[in-house]
Write a protein that holds these residues in place. Sequence first.
Motif, PDB file in Angstrom:
ATOM      1  N   TRP A 145       3.958 -13.038   5.684  1.00  0.00           N
ATOM      2  CA  TRP A 145       4.694 -13.246   4.543  1.00  0.00           C
ATOM      3  C   TRP A 145       5.454 -12.133   4.080  1.00  0.00           C
ATOM      4  O   TRP A 145       6.646 -11.985   3.426  1.00  0.00           O
ATOM      5  CB  TRP A 145       3.703 -13.699   3.232  1.00  0.00           C
ATOM      6  N   VAL A 146       4.837 -10.797   4.476  1.00  0.00           N
ATOM      7  CA  VAL A 146       5.395  -9.613   4.295  1.00  0.00           C
ATOM      8  C   VAL A 146       6.735  -9.541   4.886  1.00  0.00           C
ATOM      9  O   VAL A 146       7.675  -9.064   4.419  1.00  0.00           O
ATOM     10  CB  VAL A 146       4.537  -8.493   4.365  1.00  0.00           C
ATOM     11  N   SER A 147       6.641  -9.919   6.179  1.00  0.00           N
ATOM     12  CA  SER A 147       7.876  -9.910   6.963  1.00  0.00           C
ATOM     13  C   SER A 147       9.013 -10.809   6.476  1.00  0.00           C
ATOM     14  O   SER A 147      10.270 -10.402   6.784  1.00  0.00           O
ATOM     15  CB  SER A 147       7.671  -9.987   8.448  1.00  0.00           C
ATOM     16  N   HIS A 148       8.639 -11.794   5.569  1.00  0.00           N
ATOM     17  CA  HIS A 148       9.646 -12.881   5.293  1.00  0.00           C
ATOM     18  C   HIS A 148       9.993 -12.469   3.935  1.00  0.00           C
ATOM     19  O   HIS A 148      10.691 -13.049   3.150  1.00  0.00           O
ATOM     20  CB  HIS A 148       9.098 -14.162   5.403  1.00  0.00           C
ATOM     21  N   ALA A 149       9.105 -11.695   3.134  1.00  0.00           N
ATOM     22  CA  ALA A 149       9.440 -11.390   1.564  1.00  0.00           C
ATOM     23  C   ALA A 149      10.717 -10.929   1.401  1.00  0.00           C
ATOM     24  O   ALA A 149      11.539 -10.281   2.238  1.00  0.00           O
ATOM     25  CB  ALA A 149       8.201 -10.515   1.096  1.00  0.00           C
ATOM     26  N   TYR A 161       8.293 -10.243  -2.734  1.00  0.00           N
ATOM     27  CA  TYR A 161       7.902 -11.498  -3.355  1.00  0.00           C
ATOM     28  C   TYR A 161       8.498 -12.736  -2.535  1.00  0.00           C
ATOM     29  O   TYR A 161       9.270 -12.504  -1.464  1.00  0.00           O
ATOM     30  CB  TYR A 161       8.505 -11.934  -4.734  1.00  0.00           C
ATOM     31  N   LEU A 162       7.588 -13.799  -2.582  1.00  0.00           N
ATOM     32  CA  LEU A 162       8.040 -15.131  -2.053  1.00  0.00           C
ATOM     33  C   LEU A 162       8.289 -16.064  -3.093  1.00  0.00           C
ATOM     34  O   LEU A 162       8.053 -15.947  -3.916  1.00  0.00           O
ATOM     35  CB  LEU A 162       6.682 -15.681  -1.092  1.00  0.00           C
ATOM     36  N   SER A 163       9.385 -16.869  -2.519  1.00  0.00           N
ATOM     37  CA  SER A 163       9.646 -18.073  -3.590  1.00  0.00           C
ATOM     38  C   SER A 163       9.049 -19.272  -2.847  1.00  0.00           C
ATOM     39  O   SER A 163       9.334 -19.512  -1.428  1.00  0.00           O
ATOM     40  CB  SER A 163      11.038 -18.400  -3.897  1.00  0.00           C
ATOM     41  N   SER A 164       8.604 -20.172  -3.679  1.00  0.00           N
ATOM     42  CA  SER A 164       8.048 -21.546  -3.304  1.00  0.00           C
ATOM     43  C   SER A 164       8.165 -22.493  -4.406  1.00  0.00           C
ATOM     44  O   SER A 164       7.712 -21.890  -5.370  1.00  0.00           O
ATOM     45  CB  SER A 164       7.015 -21.665  -2.246  1.00  0.00           C
ATOM     46  N   ALA A 165       8.883 -23.897  -4.226  1.00  0.00           N
ATOM     47  CA  ALA A 165       8.634 -24.771  -5.239  1.00  0.00           C
ATOM     48  C   ALA A 165       9.187 -24.243  -6.673  1.00  0.00           C
ATOM     49  O   ALA A 165       8.661 -24.751  -7.491  1.00  0.00           O
ATOM     50  CB  ALA A 165       7.316 -25.195  -5.478  1.00  0.00           C
ATOM     51  N   GLY A 166      10.362 -23.613  -6.314  1.00  0.00           N
ATOM     52  CA  GLY A 166      11.022 -23.112  -7.613  1.00  0.00           C
ATOM     53  C   GLY A 166      10.268 -21.814  -8.251  1.00  0.00           C
ATOM     54  O   GLY A 166      10.686 -21.381  -9.647  1.00  0.00           O
ATOM     55  N   VAL A 170       4.537 -12.763  -6.409  1.00  0.00           N
ATOM     56  CA  VAL A 170       4.659 -11.448  -6.130  1.00  0.00           C
ATOM     57  C   VAL A 170       3.557 -10.992  -5.181  1.00  0.00           C
ATOM     58  O   VAL A 170       2.431 -11.298  -5.319  1.00  0.00           O
ATOM     59  CB  VAL A 170       4.646 -10.460  -7.555  1.00  0.00           C
ATOM     60  N   LEU A 171       3.805 -10.531  -3.896  1.00  0.00           N
ATOM     61  CA  LEU A 171       3.017  -9.661  -2.873  1.00  0.00           C
ATOM     62  C   LEU A 171       2.624  -8.078  -3.260  1.00  0.00           C
ATOM     63  O   LEU A 171       1.382  -8.038  -2.966  1.00  0.00           O
ATOM     64  CB  LEU A 171       3.474  -9.871  -1.804  1.00  0.00           C
ATOM     65  N   GLY A 172       3.294  -7.737  -3.932  1.00  0.00           N
ATOM     66  CA  GLY A 172       3.176  -6.382  -4.086  1.00  0.00           C
ATOM     67  C   GLY A 172       4.275  -5.473  -4.618  1.00  0.00           C
ATOM     68  O   GLY A 172       5.350  -5.891  -4.356  1.00  0.00           O
ATOM     69  N   ASN A 173       3.935  -4.236  -5.180  1.00  0.00           N
ATOM     70  CA  ASN A 173       5.055  -3.428  -5.616  1.00  0.00           C
ATOM     71  C   ASN A 173       5.184  -2.331  -4.431  1.00  0.00           C
ATOM     72  O   ASN A 173       4.227  -1.986  -3.946  1.00  0.00           O
ATOM     73  CB  ASN A 173       4.498  -2.924  -6.822  1.00  0.00           C
ATOM     74  N   VAL A 174       6.477  -1.883  -4.477  1.00  0.00           N
ATOM     75  CA  VAL A 174       6.927  -0.699  -3.390  1.00  0.00           C
ATOM     76  C   VAL A 174       6.379   0.441  -4.117  1.00  0.00           C
ATOM     77  O   VAL A 174       6.768   0.701  -5.182  1.00  0.00           O
ATOM     78  CB  VAL A 174       8.250  -1.039  -3.148  1.00  0.00           C
ATOM     79  N   GLU A 175       5.670   1.219  -3.526  1.00  0.00           N
ATOM     80  CA  GLU A 175       5.358   2.699  -4.191  1.00  0.00           C
ATOM     81  C   GLU A 175       6.419   3.585  -3.779  1.00  0.00           C
ATOM     82  O   GLU A 175       6.935   3.597  -2.754  1.00  0.00           O
ATOM     83  CB  GLU A 175       4.000   3.022  -3.415  1.00  0.00           C
TER      84      GLU A 175
END
Length: 175
Positions: A145-149, A161-166, A170-175
């Motif tokens: 998922w991170v590689s597709h985010a 982030y990922l988007s699905s079903a509209g 959020v997977l996480g924040n970039v530090e």
Amino acid sequence: MSLNRLISELEKHQHAPTELWDPPYCGELPIHIATNGDWFYQNSPIKRQALVKLFASVLVVEEGEYFLITPAEKVKITVEDTPFVVVDWQQLKQDGQQLLLLTTNIGDTLILSSEHPLTMKQGVPYILMQRGLTARVHRNVFYQWVSHAQSRTLNGQEQWYLSSAGEIFVLGNVE
């Protein structure tokens, strides 16, 4: 087929109607679900996938405790973390929307959506399933998922982030 109908069709045969049953509590059963999603009876692995699926179809969570419920009895079991693990995923297009179809360790399928959102607990991703049950996202799936985010900046903070079903998850924040 609409998104809601697709979700309904995916979930139609995965769970028994436990909400309709009110059996007496019959104590504890020595069934244990390990962090990796393996099921055990008296510390011996349950190797028959059909039996695990049957047990999973009557699994419920009440106030953080797990029970197997049938029309005749309700028994408590133990769960280390969460009963299921998301082990695979694929990206689909439906009605012009991007959908992420998730598969659990017992073969259940669901769509990452507002009905089955992604939540992060101490940096570990989980998916809300039916009846308040959850599935931990396997590390391999999370890395995919991170590689597709996608990246965006919100309130001065960069997020993956990922988007699905509209929806956006959020997977996480970039530090």
